[in-house]
Design a protein around this motif. Structure first.
Motif, PDB file in Angstrom:
ATOM      1  N   TYR A   1       0.862  -1.185   0.000  1.00 43.44           N
ATOM      2  CA  TYR A   1       0.000   0.000   0.000  1.00 43.44           C
ATOM      3  C   TYR A   1       0.894   1.230   0.000  1.00 43.44           C
ATOM      4  O   TYR A   1       1.953   1.237   0.633  1.00 43.44           O
ATOM      5  N   GLY A   2       0.475   2.272  -0.689  1.00 45.86           N
ATOM      6  CA  GLY A   2       1.294   3.472  -0.735  1.00 45.86           C
ATOM      7  C   GLY A   2       0.481   4.738  -0.922  1.00 45.86           C
ATOM      8  O   GLY A   2      -0.689   4.703  -1.342  1.00 45.86           O
ATOM      9  N   ARG A   3       1.109   5.843  -0.592  1.00 44.18           N
ATOM     10  CA  ARG A   3       0.510   7.154  -0.835  1.00 44.18           C
ATOM     11  C   ARG A   3       1.632   8.125  -1.181  1.00 44.18           C
ATOM     12  O   ARG A   3       2.713   8.094  -0.574  1.00 44.18           O
ATOM     13  N   LEU A   4       1.382   8.970  -2.179  1.00 40.45           N
ATOM     14  CA  LEU A   4       2.351   9.963  -2.610  1.00 40.45           C
ATOM     15  C   LEU A   4       1.968  11.334  -2.094  1.00 40.45           C
ATOM     16  O   LEU A   4       0.779  11.631  -1.871  1.00 40.45           O
ATOM     17  N   ALA A   5       2.954  12.172  -1.944  1.00 41.27           N
ATOM     18  CA  ALA A   5       2.686  13.547  -1.505  1.00 41.27           C
ATOM     19  C   ALA A   5       1.828  14.288  -2.525  1.00 41.27           C
ATOM     20  O   ALA A   5       1.111  15.236  -2.175  1.00 41.27           O
ATOM     21  N   THR A   6       1.869  13.855  -3.784  1.00 39.72           N
ATOM     22  CA  THR A   6       1.116  14.532  -4.846  1.00 39.72           C
ATOM     23  C   THR A   6      -0.293  13.973  -5.033  1.00 39.72           C
ATOM     24  O   THR A   6      -1.046  14.475  -5.869  1.00 39.72           O
ATOM     25  N   ASP A   7      -0.666  12.916  -4.293  1.00 38.57           N
ATOM     26  CA  ASP A   7      -2.013  12.362  -4.422  1.00 38.57           C
ATOM     27  C   ASP A   7      -3.057  13.369  -3.951  1.00 38.57           C
ATOM     28  O   ASP A   7      -2.837  14.112  -2.981  1.00 38.57           O
ATOM     29  N   ALA A   8      -4.205  13.375  -4.643  1.00 41.07           N
ATOM     30  CA  ALA A   8      -5.296  14.266  -4.238  1.00 41.07           C
ATOM     31  C   ALA A   8      -5.804  13.878  -2.848  1.00 41.07           C
ATOM     32  O   ALA A   8      -5.845  12.687  -2.518  1.00 41.07           O
TER      33      ALA A   8
END
Length: 264
Positions: A91-98
């Motif tokens: 699982y991941g999340r980017l700083a640029t994700d909405a």
């Protein structure tokens, strides 16, 4: 080892989240709040935050999703414990994700974990003797209808004509849908939906005009239904038979060529 969710830098620009599996079950709301706070803190000075979760840990998978982490896939043998490799869901999340609070961010989150099903598009092509066009394939002994796997973002209707153009060098526009056939998981394959479209009636000289892709197709044959039953897998023969019936009775739904079982 801490019993609270923890955050470490695993490699430059990437933060790794961890929490004990029991915490996701016993204190879900509190743990979700802590994980969301850790994600926000991590993304201040990291471009990415991720969590590796055991496939059998459904509570932690739910926690990851509702904390804003997107499911990205399975890392086979990604964790080694006592010399044994174990799969992990990444699982991941980017700083640029909405932000998840925005519609686009919420749709992106849902799209990451909702199931995706493989689709196959095939075509029923007949000659003026009512025989069915069947492919002799390079990778299996039984005959099959022409067609193939639908690509990401492609419609099944477009896919079947594309596959026939690529593998047979024939341009046969797909007509109406004859059959939707669900294929259960089998012999290492995940389940799939197979859609059979009407390709119309063509002169038998069609065989001579075809240019076969040697990587996929060994030969083409117009076959009677009895020949299809003799030279095809049983579920393929049922699919062909039902597709022929649909020319008169209308499109139908089947499961491996059979009527679906009534739910218990």
């Amino acid at each position: 080892m801490s019993l609270d969710p923890s955050l470490t830098t695993s490699r430059p620009g990437v933060a790794l989240l961890w929490w004990p599996a029991a915490l996701a079950t016993e204190s879900f709301n509190d743990t979700a709040r802590l994980v969301r706070e850790l994600i926000a803190r991590a993304l201040v000075d990291h471009g990415r935050v991720e969590a590796w979760i055991a496939p059998e840990d459904s509570a932690s998978q739910r926690l990851a999703t509702w904390s804003g982490l997107q499911r990205e896939g399975v890392v086979r043998g990604g964790a080694v414990e006592d010399g044994v490799h174990h799969d992990r869901i990444l699982y991941g999340r980017l700083a640029t994700d909405a932000p998840v609070s925005e519609p686009a961010g919420f749709r992106q989150l849902l799209n990451a974990f909702l199931p995706r099903k493989r689709a196959i598009a095939q075509m029923l092509v007949r000659d003026d003797s009512s025989r069915v066009l069947m492919c002799e394939l390079t990778y299996k002994p039984d005959l099959d209808l022409p067609g193939g796997v639908v690509e990401v973002g492609e419609s099944p209707h477009a896919a079947v004509s594309r596959e026939i153009s690529e593998e047979l060098s024939l341009r046969i526009p797909a007509r109406g849908l004859l059959l939707t056939d669900w294929l259960p998981a089998w012999s290492g394959w995940d389940d799939a939906l197979c859609m059979v479209f009407d390709g119309g009636v063509h002169d038998s000289s069609l065989l001579g005009r075809a240019v076969l892709d040697p990587r996929e197709i060994k030969a083409l044959h117009f076959c009677t239904l009895d020949e299809v039953r003799e030279r095809s897998a049983d579920f393929t023969a049922r699919r062909v038979e039902q597709s022929l019936r649909a020319l008169q009775d209308g499109a139908s739904y089947r499961e491996s060529g059979r009527p679906p079982e009534s739910p218990v």
